[in-house]
Design a protein around this motif. Sequence first.
Motif, PDB file in Angstrom:
ATOM      1  N   ILE A 119     -28.827  88.639 -11.495  1.00 41.25           N
ATOM      2  CA  ILE A 119     -27.675  89.699 -11.769  1.00 41.25           C
ATOM      3  C   ILE A 119     -27.306  89.222 -13.201  1.00 41.25           C
ATOM      4  CG2 ILE A 119     -26.863  90.086  -9.324  1.00 41.25           C
ATOM      5  CD1 ILE A 119     -24.717  87.769  -9.723  1.00 41.25           C
ATOM      6  N   ALA A 120     -27.602  87.882 -13.700  1.00 41.26           N
ATOM      7  CA  ALA A 120     -27.161  87.343 -14.987  1.00 41.26           C
ATOM      8  C   ALA A 120     -28.000  88.505 -16.028  1.00 41.26           C
ATOM      9  CB  ALA A 120     -27.550  86.068 -15.246  1.00 41.26           C
ATOM     10  N   ALA A 121     -29.264  88.622 -15.609  1.00 39.94           N
ATOM     11  CA  ALA A 121     -30.263  89.180 -16.494  1.00 39.94           C
ATOM     12  C   ALA A 121     -29.883  90.891 -16.537  1.00 39.94           C
ATOM     13  CB  ALA A 121     -31.756  89.165 -16.185  1.00 39.94           C
TER      14      ALA A 121
ATOM     15  N   LYS B 271     -21.334  95.751 -12.790  1.00 44.79           N
ATOM     16  CA  LYS B 271     -21.072  95.847 -11.420  1.00 44.79           C
ATOM     17  C   LYS B 271     -21.703  95.029 -10.434  1.00 44.79           C
ATOM     18  CE  LYS B 271     -24.327  99.611 -10.476  1.00 44.79           C
ATOM     19  NZ  LYS B 271     -24.637 101.213 -10.438  1.00 44.79           N
ATOM     20  N   VAL B 272     -22.951  94.686 -10.958  1.00 48.04           N
ATOM     21  CA  VAL B 272     -23.748  93.581 -10.091  1.00 48.04           C
ATOM     22  C   VAL B 272     -23.208  92.048 -10.295  1.00 48.04           C
ATOM     23  CG1 VAL B 272     -25.969  95.092 -10.216  1.00 48.04           C
ATOM     24  CG2 VAL B 272     -25.606  92.884 -11.691  1.00 48.04           C
ATOM     25  N   LYS B 273     -22.433  92.084 -11.486  1.00 48.22           N
ATOM     26  CA  LYS B 273     -21.946  90.535 -11.744  1.00 48.22           C
ATOM     27  C   LYS B 273     -20.550  90.381 -10.966  1.00 48.22           C
ATOM     28  CE  LYS B 273     -23.903  91.157 -16.232  1.00 48.22           C
ATOM     29  NZ  LYS B 273     -25.172  90.199 -16.638  1.00 48.22           N
ATOM     30  N   LYS B 274     -19.784  91.443 -10.720  1.00 47.24           N
ATOM     31  CA  LYS B 274     -18.487  91.161 -10.651  1.00 47.24           C
ATOM     32  C   LYS B 274     -18.187  90.450  -9.311  1.00 47.24           C
ATOM     33  CE  LYS B 274     -14.524  94.222 -10.604  1.00 47.24           C
ATOM     34  NZ  LYS B 274     -14.071  95.287  -9.996  1.00 47.24           N
ATOM     35  N   GLY B 275     -17.468  89.139  -9.227  1.00 43.30           N
ATOM     36  CA  GLY B 275     -17.061  88.565  -8.096  1.00 43.30           C
ATOM     37  C   GLY B 275     -18.110  87.325  -7.875  1.00 43.30           C
ATOM     38  N   PHE B 276     -19.237  87.170  -8.792  1.00 43.98           N
ATOM     39  CA  PHE B 276     -20.351  86.421  -8.746  1.00 43.98           C
ATOM     40  C   PHE B 276     -20.267  85.166 -10.033  1.00 43.98           C
ATOM     41  CE2 PHE B 276     -21.955  89.715  -6.043  1.00 43.98           C
ATOM     42  CZ  PHE B 276     -21.647  89.041  -4.939  1.00 43.98           C
ATOM     43  N   GLU B 277     -19.132  85.498 -10.713  1.00 39.76           N
ATOM     44  CA  GLU B 277     -19.015  84.554 -11.946  1.00 39.76           C
ATOM     45  C   GLU B 277     -19.040  83.128 -11.414  1.00 39.76           C
ATOM     46  OE1 GLU B 277     -16.937  87.073 -11.325  1.00 39.76           O
ATOM     47  OE2 GLU B 277     -17.362  88.792 -12.644  1.00 39.76           O
ATOM     48  N   PRO B 278     -19.243  82.163 -12.339  1.00 42.11           N
ATOM     49  CA  PRO B 278     -19.725  82.183 -13.728  1.00 42.11           C
ATOM     50  C   PRO B 278     -21.293  82.549 -13.584  1.00 42.11           C
ATOM     51  CG  PRO B 278     -19.522  79.685 -13.033  1.00 42.11           C
ATOM     52  CD  PRO B 278     -18.983  80.585 -11.872  1.00 42.11           C
ATOM     53  N   MET B 279     -21.705  83.316 -14.551  1.00 42.49           N
ATOM     54  CA  MET B 279     -23.111  83.819 -14.643  1.00 42.49           C
ATOM     55  C   MET B 279     -23.976  82.599 -14.829  1.00 42.49           C
ATOM     56  SD  MET B 279     -23.723  86.935 -13.716  1.00 42.49           S
ATOM     57  CE  MET B 279     -22.599  86.700 -12.619  1.00 42.49           C
ATOM     58  N   THR B 280     -24.897  82.716 -14.679  1.00 36.14           N
ATOM     59  CA  THR B 280     -26.134  81.839 -14.950  1.00 36.14           C
ATOM     60  C   THR B 280     -26.252  81.836 -16.542  1.00 36.14           C
ATOM     61  OG1 THR B 280     -27.422  82.067 -12.770  1.00 36.14           O
ATOM     62  CG2 THR B 280     -28.672  81.323 -14.678  1.00 36.14           C
ATOM     63  N   PRO B 281     -26.116  80.777 -17.342  1.00 35.32           N
ATOM     64  CA  PRO B 281     -26.162  80.914 -18.690  1.00 35.32           C
ATOM     65  C   PRO B 281     -27.358  81.260 -19.244  1.00 35.32           C
ATOM     66  CG  PRO B 281     -26.079  78.822 -18.098  1.00 35.32           C
ATOM     67  CD  PRO B 281     -26.153  79.497 -16.736  1.00 35.32           C
ATOM     68  N   GLY B 282     -27.523  82.068 -20.249  1.00 30.62           N
ATOM     69  CA  GLY B 282     -28.855  82.252 -21.150  1.00 30.62           C
ATOM     70  C   GLY B 282     -29.291  83.539 -21.060  1.00 30.62           C
TER      71      GLY B 282
END
Length: 430
Positions: A158-160, A165-176
């Motif tokens: 999802i970070a990639a 819409k796929v990231k929402k609610g799952f933050e913080p995102m995997t960095p990079g």
Amino acid sequence: MKEIAPITPPAAIRNEAAASIQKLFQQHVVPSYGRFDLVFSHGAGSCVWDVAGKRYLDLGAGIAVCCLGHSHPKITEALVEQSQKLIHVSNLYYHEPQGRLAQALVNLIGPGKCFFANSGAEANEGLFKLARKFGHAEGRFEIITALNSFHGRTLAGIAATGQEKVKKGFEPMTPGFRHVAYNNLEALRQAISPATVAILIEGIQGEGGITPATPEYLLGLRQLCDEKKLLLFMDGVQCGHFRTGCFQSFQRILESHPDGRPFLPDGVSMAKSLGGGLPIGAFWVRQPYADLLSAGTHASTFGGTPLICAVALKVLEVIAKEELAQQARDTGEYLRAGLQRLADTYPPVIKTVRGLGLMLGFELRSNNTNLAKGDQAPSLQFVNLLHQAGLLTIPAGAQVVRLLPPLNLRRSEADEGLRLIEAVVAKLAI
Ligand SMILES: Cc1ncc(COP(=O)(O)O)c(C=O)c1O
């Protein structure tokens, strides 16, 4: 072997069966999918039947998975034969099917090696780890992907993915991970930082709405990656496996370009059609980087079992024997021409037709008053209308309807699909 014939109970019982199966899901299955109101019991070729006995022409093929259609006898044969020999031994040991499948994939892409996993997301995760290993000594770890891309639902997936819409609610995102506009070389050049190590793109964006990369973009990416010492990864999970008429979509996109011949990315992820309906993912990595992931650095318990590899080999064998790459190209062109005819006849409903081979999409006109009425996205409403008519297709975003049929779809089935789509389009044009 004993044949399993589907039993057809009376209508009242069949409808009750659908309700009771849906109830099982409501009570016991995590509701992370927005499911359609359809309950299937069996399939054959390009058709599936619901528990009430209604037949559907399946132009979605499980989202580009069932490349030989449903219940293909050769897949059954490979499953039975291999399961009587050896299903699983773990990757602590060697076995023939995994070695032969890796060899076949290398022959189809280019000199390199393969790693086997279970899904598209896991195949991409492998590429992310490969990139990190490649850039580790220099502290480079950042991967640039495209806006509107889709690369899977794991945390790194999802970070990639270039969709909020796929990231929402799952933050913080995997960095990079960073995203830039697709098919825009300059935007990519601008986004490269001292930490950048790789670029990952789809040859044809699938979930993003069927948008192919241009030949110039692909060739420019190769040049840019060579210049900046970046790895170039292609996500072939949806657009790969002969769907476009070539094994990988970049081969199809570049086939008639004068500078296209020597193009090779550094890594390719695969899944979906690779197993013809059974779960398998894989990545291929080009020769100079093929031994970067050394013993102990990456693994997957079920990755490349004898059973799944025997099936994947059989799928490749059937595609070659029945010349399904050519069929995908021909039927794809036929379907595309048919869809374009509909777009030309009904401009208030269909705005554009896009895609290559049997990866096609049509974009619905955003101001169509019939589709603007409901709460649901126009693509969902359209797909539901097609369900009523007995046709399965896949929405992509709010405006696009995707066709990802089996590679062995017959001309008569393509005609049937076009007829069913036209009936819905004609009603919406009024
Ligand atoms: C381009 C692309 N990459 C990755 C994935 C993720 O694959 P999977 O669902 O098998 O993890 C998908 C799934 O739709 C996809 O279309």
